[in-house]
Design a protein around this motif. Structure first.
Motif, PDB file in Angstrom:
ATOM      1  N   SER A   1      20.606   1.253 -18.376  1.00 58.93           N
ATOM      2  CA  SER A   1      19.285   1.777 -18.906  1.00 58.93           C
ATOM      3  C   SER A   1      19.357   2.458 -19.741  1.00 58.93           C
ATOM      4  CB  SER A   1      18.478   2.050 -17.604  1.00 58.93           C
ATOM      5  OG  SER A   1      19.078   2.912 -16.994  1.00 58.93           O
ATOM      6  N   SER A   2      20.407   3.461 -20.180  1.00 62.72           N
ATOM      7  CA  SER A   2      20.153   4.400 -21.118  1.00 62.72           C
ATOM      8  C   SER A   2      20.560   4.205 -22.682  1.00 62.72           C
ATOM      9  CB  SER A   2      21.561   5.649 -20.491  1.00 62.72           C
ATOM     10  OG  SER A   2      22.584   4.990 -20.521  1.00 62.72           O
TER      11      SER A   2
ATOM     12  N   ASN B   1      12.670   5.946 -20.469  1.00 63.83           N
ATOM     13  CA  ASN B   1      12.168   7.025 -20.066  1.00 63.83           C
ATOM     14  C   ASN B   1      13.696   8.235 -19.723  1.00 63.83           C
ATOM     15  OD1 ASN B   1       9.461   7.101 -20.725  1.00 63.83           O
ATOM     16  ND2 ASN B   1       9.589   6.418 -18.376  1.00 63.83           N
ATOM     17  N   ASP B   2      14.897   7.582 -21.050  1.00 64.99           N
ATOM     18  CA  ASP B   2      16.043   8.470 -20.393  1.00 64.99           C
ATOM     19  C   ASP B   2      16.703   8.687 -18.994  1.00 64.99           C
ATOM     20  OD1 ASP B   2      16.767   9.031 -23.330  1.00 64.99           O
ATOM     21  OD2 ASP B   2      14.915  10.901 -23.058  1.00 64.99           O
ATOM     22  N   ARG B   3      16.097   7.176 -17.681  1.00 67.34           N
ATOM     23  CA  ARG B   3      16.908   7.583 -16.877  1.00 67.34           C
ATOM     24  C   ARG B   3      18.092   6.278 -17.368  1.00 67.34           C
ATOM     25  NH1 ARG B   3      12.924   5.768 -12.218  1.00 67.34           N
ATOM     26  NH2 ARG B   3      14.671   5.760 -10.884  1.00 67.34           N
ATOM     27  N   LYS B   4      19.151   6.989 -16.784  1.00 65.43           N
ATOM     28  CA  LYS B   4      20.617   6.404 -16.496  1.00 65.43           C
ATOM     29  C   LYS B   4      20.573   5.452 -15.396  1.00 65.43           C
ATOM     30  CE  LYS B   4      23.612   9.776 -15.600  1.00 65.43           C
ATOM     31  NZ  LYS B   4      24.477  10.415 -15.904  1.00 65.43           N
ATOM     32  N   ASP B   5      19.774   5.754 -14.670  1.00 65.26           N
ATOM     33  CA  ASP B   5      20.301   5.063 -12.942  1.00 65.26           C
ATOM     34  C   ASP B   5      19.117   3.829 -12.546  1.00 65.26           C
ATOM     35  OD1 ASP B   5      17.772   6.209 -12.818  1.00 65.26           O
ATOM     36  OD2 ASP B   5      18.066   7.127 -11.172  1.00 65.26           O
TER      37      ASP B   5
END
Lengths: 414, 414
Positions: B232-233, B240-244
């Motif tokens: 996702s990153s 929104n810059d979430r990597k999870d």
């Protein structure tokens, strides 16, 4: 000859080969070592790499074209080798466009003296030729090669950008970029990388760069990332989508493998071959067997060092070509070819007469090592202090301006 | 046993191994072949790849969660294998976010029927789960692998984009991108590629993809480009810059090697492993020994074909499982397992009862090949005409909207 005789002869030959190999200089983009106290044999390297020597003829031609003396780096053999420099001079005579391309791998927060050399020379080239310049910071490379996080490599690029800008480049003619960010700003850059990626196979990069199957796949592809800025079409915002504008690359000669590869693929892509102008390596404090390296702090004088640090490092570590005792020195004289302080003065003392006087008196034994070091310490303290002063004026906003993809001022219209 | 005896035994063993090898199905992202008329043995492939079968249990769980029957692709075993699908279903139950990721290699102007399968299914997944979707068009891959110019691969991506959009994706929840352009629009994408590039070595991609040293360096690095959208990153503007945020990848099972590699590196990068749901291959007109391929025009029905072309190709090329003569067919019945027309109906006839009736009557010999083909021709003529109608409404402006990096509508807030 008996069988034993043949076997002995073969054995001898092997030992001889091994000795020859051990004495061979080693130069690739990541390692430079020499077994000789005078450092790399550059004459041999020119033959091995197939480049051309910068001789008096090309220096004279250059001086007559630019109508001024060349930089002392050229007179003193610091930039000593080239590829197609005559072509670039002819373009300049014909008022046809070309650009400069150089770069830096941001592997450490503080840059050292050796890192300045290509930038000092490139600034001079930009001033005399009045041409655009692109500077690549290979933060992606340093992330791939070093034990660094991507965020850290990225941060170092921005730190180093300030040192590079402090060298005095003309903001109207200079575009500075780091790969990790520029890749995401310019589709033409990735497209040219893909073009190179398709032209070069794994065998070739193994031969050129010594990669193995144990290397990560990022390393295998990276040479194309360093190649791409050689092509004007990688920067459509500067060159109006023209792909026929050649570049001149000032760099230390260890970077030549990248550009031999680039010159090989360029015609197949319909692009211009980059011209090159190569420097020698900047020796470690310990002597010319290795180059100054930021990863060995004792080998380096950093642009962040205090006057005292500079003085202490020179006094403690700078390899001396002088005699062991004052008496021996007076009797036999000093050896400027291996004396690191003298070598550094060659890089940083612009006064030719004074340098020659030092060479003469140190060689004769008249000038003692302590005085030679004192002279160097003064030169470097002044140089580093001036650099720090200029760097302190490089704000984040100035960095942002240099790194903004934009049109650059072009001297030539055609 | 005598020496000759041992040698003979070794020889026999080698022949045996060779035969076994010849009968083995071959599946990688570029080639799919089977020596069997019924095509790839998918049960074996699940074991070989280490994925999980889509069984009645997971279908029932899915139906109870989404509160509607599953797509007939699931009921009919067209999507037959998965990795971590239960995890995705649990996220959906918990109203936690995930996204869909699929793609296309734009190697030909006209897409064929087989190319529709992942998109038809992905649209259904998007509709039932109400989640964002990213679609990667690997024009860089096709440039590297095929005898295509970069400009042509790039153009094909935009042509194919229209066919993909015509499948009915929700513009508010779908981001479509082609690598050659997106790479230059999003630094986060290249950064994630570099992260994968550092985690995988040449040995590994040789083992996974069968690359050799004769392959261009672009191919060696490409798996990271297909891996990166799993994270996702790579899309900070969507997530929104979430990597999870994990993803689910619907794809034909030949793409699994890319995502086995991706799942291997994900935890080392602090990213989520992608979940997968795999389809079988869409058979060539000539039969299930190979998949439909745009590079073999006679093996394919294109989304640009006229009703007459569809009719002629089915009648001329569609491999029949029926008897050689009407008498033989009536006596022995048709073999639906190898009959390409019946196979195609399994992909495109949504009426279960009618399909079962055809299977029953064709198998018994009651329904003749000509009538089966006629039924298929009608289904495909209608489907292709409707696709062409929808595609004609996809303007360049619509393509631009889908391909604009932007926020997407998200059902879940957490």
């Amino acid at each position: 000859m008996s069988v034993e005789g043949v076997e002995q002869a073969v054995q001898d030959l092997k030992v001889e080969e091994k000795n020859a190999e051990e004495q061979e200089d080693f130069v690739d983009p990541w390692n430079v070592t020499s077994s000789s106290e005078t450092g790399i044999n550059y004459e041999k390297l020119i033959v091995k790499f197939g480049s051309s020597k910068i001789d008096q003829e090309i220096i004279s031609r250059m001086e007559s074209i630019i109508n001024q003396p060349v930089h002392f780096f050229l007179r003193r053999g610091i930039f000593f080798s080239h590829r197609d420099m005559h072509t670039i001079l002819t373009l300049y005579e014909q008022k046809k466009p070309f650009f400069l391309y150089t770069g830096r791998g941001p592997s450490s927060e503080a840059m050292h003296l050796g890192h300045l050399i290509p930038f000092v020379f490139t600034k001079w080239l930009q001033d005399v030729f009045n041409v655009p310049l692109v500077i690549q910071m290979t933060d992606d490379e340093k992330f791939l090669w070093k034990d660094l996080t991507l965020e850290e490599a990225n941060r170092l690029a921005y730190e180093n950008a300030k040192d590079i800008i402090a060298c005095g480049f003309d903001q109207e003619k200079t575009f500075l970029f780091n790969n990790l960010d520029f890749m995401g700003q310019c589709p033409s850059f990735y497209k040219n990388i893909c073009r190179v990626h398709k032209c070069v196979n794994v065998n070739q990069v193994k031969n050129i760069f010594g990669f193995t199957d144990a290397d990560c796949i990022g390393k295998i592809g990276f040479p194309a990332v360093q190649a791409a800025p050689s092509f004007s079409s990688s920067f459509p915002f500067i060159f109006n989508d023209r792909k026929d504008i050649p570049c001149l690359i000032p760099c230390a000669i260890d970077q030549d493998p990248y550009f031999r590869m680039t010159r090989d693929v360029a015609p197949r892509l319909g692009f211009q071959k980059p011209a090159l102008i190569h420097s020698v390596f900047f020796p470690a404090l310990q002597g010319a067997k290795s180059k100054m390296s930021a990863s060995d702090v004792n080998s380096s004088i950093f642009l962040t060092d205090t006057p005292k640090q500079i003085k202490d490092k020179i006094n403690k570590y700078a390899f001396s070509g002088g005699g062991q005792t004052v008496e021996e020195h007076r009797a036999k004289g000093g050896n400027c070819d291996v004396d690191v302080s003298f070598q550094y003065l060659k890089f940083f003392m612009d006064n030719d007469e004074r340098l020659e006087e030092i060479r003469r008196t140190y060689s004769s034994g008249e000038l003692l090592t302590g005085f030679l070091k004192k002279e160097l310490i003064e030169v470097l303290q002044k140089l580093v202090a001036e650099h720090q002063q200029k760097r302190s004026q490089v704000t984040d906003e100035v960095v942002r301006q240099f790194m903004q993809p934009r049109k650059l001022k072009f001297a030539f219209s055609s």
